[in-house]
Structure formats: structure tokens, C-alpha cells
Design a protein around this motif. Structure first.
Motif, PDB file in Angstrom:
ATOM      1  N   VAL A  21      -2.897  12.010  -2.985  1.00 44.63           N
ATOM      2  CA  VAL A  21      -3.836  11.247  -3.812  1.00 44.63           C
ATOM      3  C   VAL A  21      -3.459  11.391  -5.288  1.00 44.63           C
ATOM      4  O   VAL A  21      -3.436  10.420  -6.048  1.00 44.63           O
ATOM      5  CB  VAL A  21      -5.284  11.718  -3.571  1.00 44.63           C
ATOM      6  N   VAL A  22      -3.160  12.610  -5.708  1.00 44.75           N
ATOM      7  CA  VAL A  22      -2.757  12.872  -7.096  1.00 44.75           C
ATOM      8  C   VAL A  22      -1.516  12.074  -7.458  1.00 44.75           C
ATOM      9  O   VAL A  22      -1.384  11.557  -8.569  1.00 44.75           O
ATOM     10  CB  VAL A  22      -2.507  14.384  -7.311  1.00 44.75           C
ATOM     11  N   SER A  23      -0.593  11.929  -6.496  1.00 45.44           N
ATOM     12  CA  SER A  23       0.667  11.211  -6.733  1.00 45.44           C
ATOM     13  C   SER A  23       0.561   9.721  -6.479  1.00 45.44           C
ATOM     14  O   SER A  23       1.569   9.005  -6.550  1.00 45.44           O
ATOM     15  CB  SER A  23       1.769  11.797  -5.841  1.00 45.44           C
ATOM     16  N   ASN A  24      -0.671   9.232  -6.155  1.00 46.35           N
ATOM     17  CA  ASN A  24      -0.884   7.805  -5.850  1.00 46.35           C
ATOM     18  C   ASN A  24       0.030   7.322  -4.729  1.00 46.35           C
ATOM     19  O   ASN A  24       0.637   6.246  -4.807  1.00 46.35           O
ATOM     20  CB  ASN A  24      -0.674   6.948  -7.105  1.00 46.35           C
ATOM     21  N   HIS A  25       0.129   8.128  -3.684  1.00 45.04           N
ATOM     22  CA  HIS A  25       0.988   7.783  -2.546  1.00 45.04           C
ATOM     23  C   HIS A  25       0.434   6.540  -1.846  1.00 45.04           C
ATOM     24  O   HIS A  25      -0.767   6.460  -1.551  1.00 45.04           O
ATOM     25  CB  HIS A  25       1.055   8.961  -1.568  1.00 45.04           C
ATOM     26  N   PRO A  26       1.287   5.564  -1.542  1.00 49.44           N
ATOM     27  CA  PRO A  26       0.803   4.311  -0.957  1.00 49.44           C
ATOM     28  C   PRO A  26       0.231   4.454   0.454  1.00 49.44           C
ATOM     29  O   PRO A  26      -0.508   3.580   0.912  1.00 49.44           O
ATOM     30  CB  PRO A  26       2.064   3.421  -0.948  1.00 49.44           C
ATOM     31  N   ARG A  27       0.537   5.549   1.143  1.00 45.83           N
ATOM     32  CA  ARG A  27       0.059   5.705   2.516  1.00 45.83           C
ATOM     33  C   ARG A  27      -1.370   6.241   2.583  1.00 45.83           C
ATOM     34  O   ARG A  27      -1.976   6.298   3.652  1.00 45.83           O
ATOM     35  CB  ARG A  27       1.000   6.638   3.284  1.00 45.83           C
ATOM     36  N   ILE A  28      -1.924   6.632   1.452  1.00 42.71           N
ATOM     37  CA  ILE A  28      -3.305   7.101   1.408  1.00 42.71           C
ATOM     38  C   ILE A  28      -4.236   5.899   1.273  1.00 42.71           C
ATOM     39  O   ILE A  28      -4.051   5.046   0.399  1.00 42.71           O
ATOM     40  CB  ILE A  28      -3.524   8.074   0.222  1.00 42.71           C
TER      41      ILE A  28
END
Length: 342
Positions: A21-28
Motif C-alpha cells: 500500500v505504501v508503495s502504491n502497488h497496482p495489485r492492491i
């Protein structure tokens, strides 16, 4: 002190999910992201940027080399609008900005070297280009991600965002010619800047196309400061045969031109017409309102960040340089059909 494990426990997810979430991962999923971020805000949690950088080998920071001399940045409204575009896109992409400046060319290279070799930034934005630029040479040799706002003749493969500055000056000069002017001067910037070279070339091309005379005394070089415009007017108005119109390389310089003409007792556009560049907000409020070429300053900064992030991620850049379109905004300073131009 709240930790990532505390956030994970309160959100009912794993620590790795919080990290994504912190890294703005697209799979979240958006729902999970909103839930975790709400708890982070509620708990006052801030990610450990240094620890994250050690793991990811990125800093989420972009370096900006401010122009030299630094006072130009704070006296010229162009750079404020350029930085607004840069900040807007960098913020949207969750990048911080590290701005730096130097007092000489060698200091510039040393400063950028510390940022690059110390891995303090992921990429660098250069806000101006010199015709023989040691910064571009250094960054190219290091193969470090950078984008130039401007044009480089020596490094045509470098990522660049620019205007067609030859065409912008051609259009400005052509407009004055269309108003009946035959004696047209040019207030330029520092001769080592590519921008100065290109706009001077466009000015000359327009005059040559109409078989109009170009005189050395009708071209004055200076800095991007009002004082340069003021001094240029003292030179022009002391000539036995002065120009009836002037192309000025920058709105800020044009304000100095207007002040110089006013103090010398000349009126714009009755005695002399002006066209400038950048179309900053104050151009319309000048007395008289200033005709100016809008070069899309905000878009230059915004697009430069977009391009730099592509370079950092290794994505191909399909258009290089990226050319930001321009348009001439005609106002009172260049319009005077009753003036006798012989």
C-alpha cells in the motif's frame, strides 16, 4: 512509535500488504488501500523512507538543478510556473523533490556528482541547456536517468522536453513584420544558452525571408533579468537609426525594456513595438499589455517529470524531444496601425 506491524494488525492484513500500500502497488485493491491508509493516518504512521530505500534501492526523490545565477530563479516568474508543473506531477506520482544550485560550472558538476554517486536521487531534471554543457556530459557518461528541459546538440539521444524555439522566434518576428516594421531589434539572453541561439536563429530567418536588414547593433545580449532589458533600451535609443520594433527573449526582460522606454520618454507601441516570450500572468497586466508567445511553461515542467519517470523505469520514449506547442498572444504592445514605419 507505530510500526508497520501495528498497522497490519489493526487493518487485519499482513505487513507485506501494508508495504505494498505504501508503495502504491497496482495489485492492491482500492478498498484495501483506502482502509490501510485511513488507519495509517489515524495512527500517525509515516513510512521509514531510509529503510524503504535500502530495500527497494530507490529514493522516490528527483533532483532539480536550478539555473545559475540563482537569483534569476527568484526574479523570473517563468521558473515559478515551470516549478509548479514539476511539483504537480511529482506529487501525483509520490515523488519528493531535492533542489540544488551552484556558483560555477565546475561546482554544478560536483553538486550533481554528490547526488548521483551518493544515490540521493533516482533521476535529475535540468532546467536549462548550454551549448557545451558539462552537466549533460557527466550524466550521460554516468548513464544516470535525467531529462533536459531544452535541447542538446552534442547529445541528441538525451531525453528532452522543449519548444521549437526557432519557430517561436520566427513567429514573433513575422508578426512584427506583418505590422509593417522593417527595422526590428532583438534582446537576447546569455549566448552560451541553446535557447538564446535558437531564438536568435528564428529571428534572423524571418528577417532573411523578407529581405530585411539585420544589424549587429540591433542585437543586444544579457541575462534573464529586468535590468538587462533596461540596459538594452539605453543602447538601442542612443543609436542614430534605432529599431521600430523589438523581439525580447523573455517577459521578465521585457518589463525592464518597458521601464527603460518609459524613463527615456518613449511610448509603446506608438514609438516602438514589443513582442516577448513565456506569457506569464503579469504580461496581460503590464502597461501596455504585452504581446507574448505562450510556450506552455507549466506543461514543460509537468511533461519533463513524466518523461523522467519513464527513463527511470526503463520505459521507451517514443518521441524525443517532446515538443510542447506554442502560440502567439497578441496584445497592445505590438499593435499600432497608425504608426509610420519607414
Amino acid at each position: 512509535m507505530v510500526t508497520i506491524k501495528d498497522i497490519a494488525r489493526l487493518a487485519g492484513v499482513s505487513p507485506s500488504t501494508v508495504s505494498r500500500v505504501v508503495s502504491n502497488h497496482p495489485r492492491i485493491s482500492p478498498e484495501t488501500s483506502r482502509k490501510v491508509k485511513a488507519i495509517m493516518e489515524e495512527q500517525g504512521y509515516h513510512p521509514n523512507v531510509m529503510a524503504k530505500s535500502l530495500v527497494s534501492k530507490t529514493t522516490q526523490t528527483l533532483g532539480i538543478m536550478l539555473p545559475r545565477p540563482a537569483e534569476e530563479l527568484f526574479q523570473n516568474y517563468f521558473f515559478g510556473e515551470l516549478l509548479r508543473g514539476i511539483v504537480t506531477q511529482a506529487t501525483r506520482m509520490n515523488y519528493d523533490l531535492l533542489m540544488t544550485t551552484a556558483t560555477s560550472s565546475s561546482d554544478e558538476v560536483n553538486t550533481i556528482s554528490r547526488l548521483v554517486r551518493g544515490r540521493r536521487v533516482d533521476g535529475v531534471l535540468l532546467l536549462a541547456s548550454k551549448r557545451d554543457d558539462p552537466l549533460i556530459a557527466f550524466l550521460s557518461q554516468e548513464r544516470f536517468p535525467f531529462v533536459l528541459i531544452g535541447r542538446s546538440e552534442a547529445y541528441p539521444d538525451a531525453a528532452m522536453v522543449d519548444n521549437n524555439n526557432v519557430q517561436t522566434a520566427y513567429d514573433a518576428t513575422q508578426h512584427l513584420i506583418s505590422q509593417g516594421h522593417k527595422r526590428i531589434g532583438f534582446v537576447s539572453g546569455p549566448p552560451d544558452l541553446t535557447l538564446s541561439h535558437d531564438r536568435l536563429l528564428g529571428y534572423r530567418q524571418a528577417l532573411d525571408e523578407h529581405d530585411l536588414e539585420t544589424r549587429a547593433e540591433w542585437i543586444v545580449e544579457g541575462e534573464f533579468l529586468q535590468e538587462s532589458g533596461f540596459r538594452a533600451m539605453s543602447q538601442f535609443m542612443s543609436l542614430p537609426e534605432r529599431p521600430t520594433a523589438i523581439v525580447v527573449i523573455d517577459d521578465n526582460v521585457a518589463f525592464g525594456v518597458l521601464r527603460g522606454l518609459s524613463e527615456l520618454g518613449y511610448r509603446v507601441p506608438d514609438d516602438i513595438s514589443l513582442v516577448s516570450f513565456n506569457n506569464i500572468a503579469l504580461s496581460e497586466m503590464a502597461s501596455p499589455p504585452l504581446s507574448s508567445v505562450d510556450i506552455g511553461t507549466y506543461s514543460l515542467g509537468y511533461t519533463a517529470v513524466q518523461s523522467l519517470l519513464r527513463v527511470i523505469s526503463g520505459e521507451p520514449i517514443h518521441q524525443n524531444p517532446v515538443i510542447i506547442p506554442h502560440r502567439l498572444i497578441v496584445r497592445e504592445s505590438s499593435m499600432n496601425p497608425t504608426f509610420k514605419r519607414s
